[in-house]
Enzyme design. Structure first.
Site, short mmCIF file in Angstrom:
data_model
loop_
_atom_site.label_atom_id
_atom_site.label_comp_id
_atom_site.label_asym_id
_atom_site.label_seq_id
_atom_site.Cartn_x
_atom_site.Cartn_y
_atom_site.Cartn_z
N TYR A 144 0.86 -1.19 0.00
CA TYR A 144 0.00 0.00 0.00
C TYR A 144 0.89 1.23 0.00
O TYR A 144 1.86 1.30 0.76
CB TYR A 144 -0.88 -0.01 1.25
CG TYR A 144 -1.78 1.20 1.39
CD1 TYR A 144 -2.86 1.41 0.53
CD2 TYR A 144 -1.55 2.15 2.40
CE1 TYR A 144 -3.68 2.52 0.68
CE2 TYR A 144 -2.37 3.26 2.55
CZ TYR A 144 -3.44 3.44 1.68
OH TYR A 144 -4.25 4.54 1.82
N ASP A 239 9.28 2.79 -0.14
CA ASP A 239 8.23 3.42 0.65
C ASP A 239 8.46 3.01 2.11
O ASP A 239 8.07 1.92 2.52
CB ASP A 239 6.86 2.98 0.15
CG ASP A 239 5.73 3.63 0.95
OD1 ASP A 239 6.03 4.27 1.98
OD2 ASP A 239 4.56 3.48 0.54
N LYS A 267 4.37 9.06 8.96
CA LYS A 267 4.12 8.46 10.28
C LYS A 267 5.11 8.94 11.34
O LYS A 267 4.95 10.05 11.84
CB LYS A 267 4.02 6.95 10.14
CG LYS A 267 2.82 6.62 9.20
CD LYS A 267 2.40 5.20 9.03
CE LYS A 267 1.10 5.18 8.22
NZ LYS A 267 1.02 4.20 7.18
C1 LIG Z 1 0.38 4.68 5.79
C2 LIG Z 1 1.14 4.42 4.56
C3 LIG Z 1 1.10 5.29 3.47
C4 LIG Z 1 0.16 6.44 3.40
O1 LIG Z 1 0.38 7.40 4.39
P1 LIG Z 1 -0.83 8.39 4.78
O2 LIG Z 1 -0.19 9.34 5.74
O3 LIG Z 1 -1.88 7.52 5.38
O4 LIG Z 1 -1.29 9.05 3.53
C5 LIG Z 1 1.95 5.06 2.41
N1 LIG Z 1 2.77 4.00 2.41
C6 LIG Z 1 2.83 3.14 3.43
C7 LIG Z 1 3.80 2.01 3.39
C8 LIG Z 1 1.99 3.30 4.52
O5 LIG Z 1 2.01 2.39 5.50
#
Ligand SMILES: *Cc1c(COP(=O)(O)O)cnc(C)c1O
Length: 430
Positions: A144, A239, A267
Site C-alpha cells: 500500500y 516506501d 508516520k
Molecule cells: C500509511 C502508509 C502510506 C500512506 O500514508 P498516509 O499518511 O496515510 O497518507 C503510504 N505508504 C505506506 C507504506 C503506509 O504504510
C-alpha cells in the site's frame, strides 16, 4: 464492556461523515463490530468515551513509537504553537528536521516535506517520471502506498480489508500505467523489469511489507531489485512510511543494506502530527520546482507544529540502544505467542520485523499477497473482538501489523500474552 456512548456517537457520525469515519479501516467492518470513539491516550493506553481502557497495539497506525502523548513531544508542539501555527514561508525548524533526516537515512541527500504519506509517494512517482521521461510504475501486490490513483491496483491495507479489487473513480488510462507483480518473486520481477516496451520509470516497494500484514523480504529480493533497477536506469523508491525510523534509525534500508534512489517517509517523522516526506539523491531531487520543472507544492507543508513534533520524536529515538531494546521486547512477545499457539494447538504464522508483527490465522508461511489472503479472517475477527473485550486493542483487520512501542512494558506484553492464550483456547472451543 460498555460501549453505549461510542455506539450513539457512531450513529451521529454516520449522518455527517461517510461511514462515520475519516479512513475506512477505522469502521471495523471486517472484524464485525462498530468502532470505539477515543477520548484520550497516554503511553501504551487508549481511553474511549465510555471510560474503557485498552492496551494499544495500533499506535495510530505507526507514528506512536514512543507511546501516546510523550511529554517531550507535547511540550515541543505547545511551544511551537505559542509562536503561530503556519506562515507559508520558510522556518528554521524545517532545516532542523531535514538535517536530522539527511543524517539518519544514508541514501537521502535532500528531502522535501509534505503533509501525508500519500502525498510523499504520489510526489516521488511524479518526480521519477519527470526525471526518467518514462511512464510506467511497477508496484507489488498487497503493498500500500497511500490512496493516489496510480497505486490503487491490487493494493494492501483497507483495499484488501474491504475486498475491493481496485477502485471506481480511477480511470483506466491511469491504471494502465501501473503494473502490479507478486512480492518476493524474483523471476517475475526480472521478466517485468527487462520488458523494455513497458517504459518503466520506477519501482516502488515497501522494503518490509506492512499493509498485507507483516511480510518480510526474501533474502535476495531487495538486493536483486536494486541491482536490476540500477542496470536498467529505473528509479528505485523505497516506501518507508512505516519502516522509516521504525526498524532502525536509518530505516529498513539500513537493516538490509540496500540503498534506494528515493525514499518516502511519514508516520514517525511527524511525531503524531500530519507529515510526509520524500527524499533521495540530490541529482533527482533537484528536478523538483523551483530548481527543476517537476511541480509539487503545499500550503501547510513543513508546518511548524509538525516540524517541532518530528524533531522532538527523532531526538528521542537517538537514545543509545533504543532499537535493540524495542526489538528484544518484540521478539519476546513473538516468542511467547508462538509457544502459546503450539501449546494450545492452533496453527498460526507469526511474521515479525523489529517492532512490527502480524499473527496470521493460517497454517502456511506468509510470504506474499496470495499466501496472506489465505488467512482465516473470521477467526481473526473473533480473536479481535475477544481481545478487545479484555482490554487489548489490536488492528481491526488481519492485514495490518501490530505496532509495539517504547511505552509497552514487559508486564503489558505478558498481559497481552495471557489474554492471547485465553482467546486462542476460546477459538478452539467451537
Ligand atoms: C500509511 C502508509 C502510506 C500512506 O500514508 P498516509 O499518511 O496515510 O497518507 C503510504 N505508504 C505506506 C507504506 C503506509 O504504510
Amino acid at each position: 464492556m460498555e460501549t453505549r456512548i461510542s455506539g450513539s456517537m457512531f450513529q451521529k457520525a454516520r449522518k455527517v461523515i461517510p461511514g462515520g469515519v475519516n479512513s475506512p479501516v477505522r469502521a471495523c467492518r471486517s472484524v464485525g463490530c462498530d468502532p470505539l470513539f477515543i477520548k484520550r491516550a497516554a503511553g501504551a493506553s487508549l481511553f474511549d468515551v465510555d471510560g474503557n481502557e485498552f492496551l494499544d497495539f495500533v499506535g495510530s497506525w505507526g507514528p506512536m513509537i514512543m507511546g501516546h502523548a510523550h511529554p517531550a513531544i507535547i511540550k515541543a508542539i505547545c511551544q511551537a504553537a505559542q509562536d503561530g501555527t503556519s506562515f507559508g514561508a520558510p522556518t528554521p525548524a524545517e532545516i532542523d528536521l531535514a538535517s536530522l533526516v539527511v543524517e539518519a537515512v544514508s541514501s537521502i541527500e535532500k528531502v522535501r516535506f509534505v503533509n501525508s504519506g500519500t502525498e510523499a509517494t504520489m510526489s516521488a512517482v511524479r518526480l521519477a517520471r519527470g526525471y526518467t521521461g518514462r511512464k510506467t510504475v511497477v508496484k507489488f501486490d498487497g503493498c500500500y502506498h497511500g490512496h493516489a490513483d496510480s497505486f490503487l491496483v491490487k493494493a494492501g491495507s483497507g483495499v484488501i480489508t474491504l475486498g475491493i479489487p481496485g477502485s471506481p473513480g480511477v480511470p483506466e488510462d491511469i491504471v494502465r500505467n501501473t503494473v502490479s507483480i507478486p512480492y518476493n518473486n524474483l523471476d517475475i520481477l526480472e521478466k517485468t523489469l527487462r520488458n523494455a516496451s513497458l517504459e518503466i520509470a520506477c519501482v516502488i516497494v515497501e522494503p518490509v511489507a506492512g499493509n498485507m500484514g507483516c511480510v518480510l523480504p526474501a533474502p535476495d529480493f531487495l538486493s536483486t531489485l536494486r541491482a536490476l533497477t540500477r542496470v536498467l536506469g529505473i528509479v528505485l523508491i523505497f516506501d518507508e512510511v512505516i519502516t522509516g525510523f521504525r526498524l532502525s534509525y536509518g530505516g529498513a534500508q539500513e537493516v538490509y543494506g540496500v540503498s534506494p534512489d528515493l525514499t518516502c517517509l511519514g508516520k514517525i517523522i511527524g511525531g503524531g502530527l500530519p507529515v510526509g516526506a520524500y527524499g533521495g539523491k540530490a541529482e533527482i531531487m533537484d528536478c523538483i520546482a523551483p530548481d527543476g520543472p517537476v511541480y509539487q507544492a503545499g500550503t501547510l507543508s513543513g508546518n511548524p507544529l509538525a516540524m517541532a513534533a518530528g524533531i522532538a520524536a527523532l531526538k528521542l529515538l537517538q537514545k543509545q540502544d533504543f532499537y535493540n531494546e524495542l526489538d528484544r521486547k518484540s521478539a519476546w512477545l513473538a516468542g511467547r505467542l508462538q509457544d502459546i499457539a503450539e501449546r494450545v494447538g492452533l496453527s498460526v504464522q507469526i511474521n515479525r520485523a523489529g517492532s512490527l508483527m502480524t499473527l496470521f490465522f493460517t497454517s502456511e508461511p506468509v510470504t506474499d499477497f496470495t499466501s496472506a489472503i489465505k488467512s482465516n479472517t473470521d477467526l481473526y475477527g473473533r480473536h479481535y473482538r475477544q481481545m478487545l473485550s479484555r482490554g487489548i486493542y489490536l488492528a481491526p483487520s488481519q492485514f495490518e501489523v501490530a505496532f509495539i512501542s517504547a511505552a509497552h512494558t514487559i508486564d503489558d506484553l505478558e498481559k497481552t500474552a495471557e489474554m492471547t492464550e485465553w482467546s486462542f483456547k476460546k477459538l478452539l472451543e467451537i
